[in-house]
Design an enzyme around this catalytic site. Structure first.
Site, short mmCIF file in Angstrom:
data_model
loop_
_atom_site.label_atom_id
_atom_site.label_comp_id
_atom_site.label_asym_id
_atom_site.label_seq_id
_atom_site.Cartn_x
_atom_site.Cartn_y
_atom_site.Cartn_z
CD GLN A 195 2.07 -1.11 5.28
OE1 GLN A 195 1.85 -2.19 5.77
NE2 GLN A 195 2.52 -0.08 5.99
CG ASP A 221 -1.54 -1.18 1.66
OD1 ASP A 221 -1.42 -2.17 0.94
OD2 ASP A 221 -2.16 -1.19 2.73
N1 DQQ Z 1 -2.14 -3.76 3.86
C1 DQQ Z 1 -3.56 -3.88 3.90
C2 DQQ Z 1 -3.92 -2.93 4.98
C3 DQQ Z 1 -2.85 -3.10 5.96
C4 DQQ Z 1 -1.65 -3.28 5.12
C5 DQQ Z 1 -4.20 -3.56 2.58
C6 DQQ Z 1 -0.65 -4.25 5.66
O1 DQQ Z 1 -5.19 -3.18 5.52
O2 DQQ Z 1 -2.72 -2.00 6.84
O3 DQQ Z 1 -3.47 -4.04 1.51
O4 DQQ Z 1 0.48 -4.34 4.86
#
Ligand code: DQQ
Length: 570
Positions: free
Chosen positions: A53, A37
């Site tokens: 992320q 993300d």
């Molecule tokens: N990725 C999810 C989110 C979370 C994150 C969505 C974790 O809900 O916070 O792709 O890597």
């Protein structure tokens, strides 16, 4: 020291990526390893920041941290060191998705989901506010700032903080949640950004059990329309409506719609105070199985500006204008005539990093039209990904027309029926089978037995005096935008994607714009009315571009422009 680290990171990026034919070169992201993300995008003291992320140690999801890149212009990017790591007891299982908010005194603050045994919400502040790169972040002792999910919620399904906004004299923040088994945008309130109290769901529906990555923001139109966004079922949805501040709820004015009909998830947007616009990034994961062997996985979309088309009540997504600064000298053509069924490779135009814009004349009166551009095309045309405008004016029988190919079943002439009754039966059978998209009835006289052929794709139209064909009316609009990957090559997803493409009355031109960057193709129609992002993994030699007309009548491409694109890394 920091600059030195960034410089070494840059060198690593160059080494890792240069010989990987699938690695994008003008899309923002880390040099290597895993990314998902987009997180906390913002503009601060002359720089656009994008966090994401990130797994700093490997090509698979894990050790969730916030990677960090910055740009002065949203086109050229620099790598920075990891901004947040899972280094506290309360976030040792992951620094999950979140956003940034600029406080009243100009301080940027990150709110993110800190994961330990459950999911809680934590904050982080810059170690040095006057560092325009915001390289170091500190987590205050009073974390987590939100410890428990909302009533009816689940500790393990409570994540992904929005940018906070001021309403009714206090800060409001939305966190994704599952309330009583339904996806919800849980609303929280704070006076000091430290103590948060639960309000209620800003919006919830029964369609999904959990909403990830919600967001809520104005589209700055004259009616003060808001978009409520969430990620669920592998896709990113928005619902338009008004913001009732006295009740603190979204009052929806329509149904949930997709930002991108292709492969985009967990998107995040921010308000750009420089050009006064909302800007979107979305995570585009791999669509083949080779990702972890390549050492990296995941791409971010190009930054897209979001605006409301109030006539159509849809959000338009358009790549930001600044991307034009990545263009090299381009090629341009005018009034290119394409005969029915013609594929016209563009001479001297090739590459794995391209922006293409083509304007076609659209004939509403034509029974059926399918035209557009082929990209990542091999020399013999056997490998290609088609980006098409599809117009179906006629669903009833088209005489003397064959739709060869895509057959999944056929059945013979029913003895005792007239030929016309058999044609009607063919059409009716197609209408009643979910898989069926089109049909062709082969009349008596053809050397083979008269028969009905049912198709699960819409093949090209071919004149044939023995055939009568029809295309089934779907619940899509009559005009659609399509990415056809059936001949894409490689071992990635070969599935095709179709998106509704609403046209306005009197419109006579169709604009298709595509950004091809190695394994990602971002396709936009009519100024962002329909967007399809796809991953493709053909051989690097498949680098050609063609104009294609699969319809039964000629088409005019009024203008075509192609620009090779520079890398975005400075
Ligand atoms: N990725 C999810 C989110 C979370 C994150 C969505 C974790 O809900 O916070 O792709 O890597």
């Amino acid at each position: 020291m920091i600059l030195f680290v960034a410089f070494v990171g840059l060198l690593v990026a160059a080494i890792v990526n240069s010989d990987d034919p699938f690695h994008p070169q003008f899309h923002p992201g880390p040099a290597t390893h895993w990314m998902n993300d987009p997180n906390g995008p913002m503009y601060y003291q002359g720089n656009y920041h994008l966090f994401f992320q990130y797994n700093p140690t490997g090509p698979n999801w894990g050790d969730m941290s916030w990677g960090h890149i910055i740009s002065k212009d949203l086109a050229h990017w620099h790598h920075l060191p990891v901004a947040l790591s899972p280094d506290m007891a309360y976030d040792k299982r992951g620094v999950f998705t979140g956003s940034t908010t600029i406080l009243d005194d100009g301080t940027p603050v990150i709110v993110y989901t800190c994961v330990n045994s459950g999911q809680q919400q934590c904050v982080a502040y810059p170690a040095n506010k006057s560092d325009p790169f915001l390289t170091n972040w500190t987590k205050p002792d009073y974390n987590p700032v939100i410890k428990d999910p909302p009533p009816g919620g689940v500790a393990g399904s409570f994540r992904d903080d929005t940018t906070a906004w001021k309403s009714g004299g206090s800060w409001k923040l939305v966190v994704g949640a599952s309330i009583n088994g339904h996806g919800a945008a849980s609303l929280w309130d704070s006076k000091d950004f430290k103590t948060w109290t639960y309000v209620h769901p800003l919006y919830t529906t029964t369609q999904y059990g959990m909403w990830e990555c919600p967001d809520f923001y104005p589209l700055h139109d004259s009616k003060n329309t808001y978009a409520l966004k969430y990620s669920a079922g592998g896709r990113d949805w928005y619902t338009l409506g008004s913001y009732d501040e006295s009740k603190q709820v979204l009052v929806p004015s329509g149904n949930a719609t997709l930002f991108d009909y292709g492969h985009v998830y967990a998107s995040k947007r921010f308000y750009d105070p420089v050009k006064k616009r909302q800007i979107f990034y979305g995570w585009v994961s791999e669509e083949d199985k080779g990702g972890s062997q390549r050492g990296w996985q995941g791409i971010q979309t190009l930054p897209r500006s979001l605006t409301l088309d109030s006539d159509l009540a849809i959000v338009l997504s358009t790549p930001v204008d600044e991307l034009a600064s990545l263009r090299k000298t381009g090629t341009s053509m005018k009034n290119v005539q394409l005969a029915a069924g013609q594929t016209m490779p563009l001479k001297g135009v090739s590459g794995l990093q391209l922006e293409i814009e083509a304007n076609f004349t659209f004939d509403k009166a034509a029974a059926s039209q399918r035209f557009g551009i082929s990209v990542r095309m091999s020399l013999d045309g056997s490998m290609r990904t088609d980006i098409l405008f599809v117009h179906q004016n006629m669903t009833g029988p088209m005489n003397n027309t064959d739709l060869p190919g895509d057959e999944y079943r056929q059945f013979p002439y029913k003895v005792g029926n007239t030929e016309e009754a058999n044609i009607a039966l063919c059409k009716e059978t197609c209408d009643n089978e979910t898989k069926c998209v089109a049909w062709t009835y082969v009349r008596k006289g053809d050397p083979v037995v008269p028969r009905c052929s049912l198709k699960n794709g819409i093949p090209h139209l071919n004149p044939n005096k023995f055939c009568v064909s029809g295309i089934k009316r779907t619940n899509m609009s009559e005009t659609t935008f399509m990415v056809d990957r059936s001949k894409t090559g490689g071992d990635g997803n070969q599935g095709s994607v179709q998106a509704p493409l609403p046209m306005k009355s009197g419109e006579e031109t169709v604009t298709i714009r595509a950004f091809v960057d190695h394994s990602i193709i971002e396709s936009y129609a009519q100024g962002g009315r329909a967007v399809i992002t796809s991953r493709v993994y053909p051989d690097a030699s498949a680098d050609g571009v063609a104009l294609v007309n699969y319809g039964s009548q000629p088409i005019n491409a009024a203008s075509v422009q192609v620009w090779p694109m520079n890398n975005c890394w400075v």
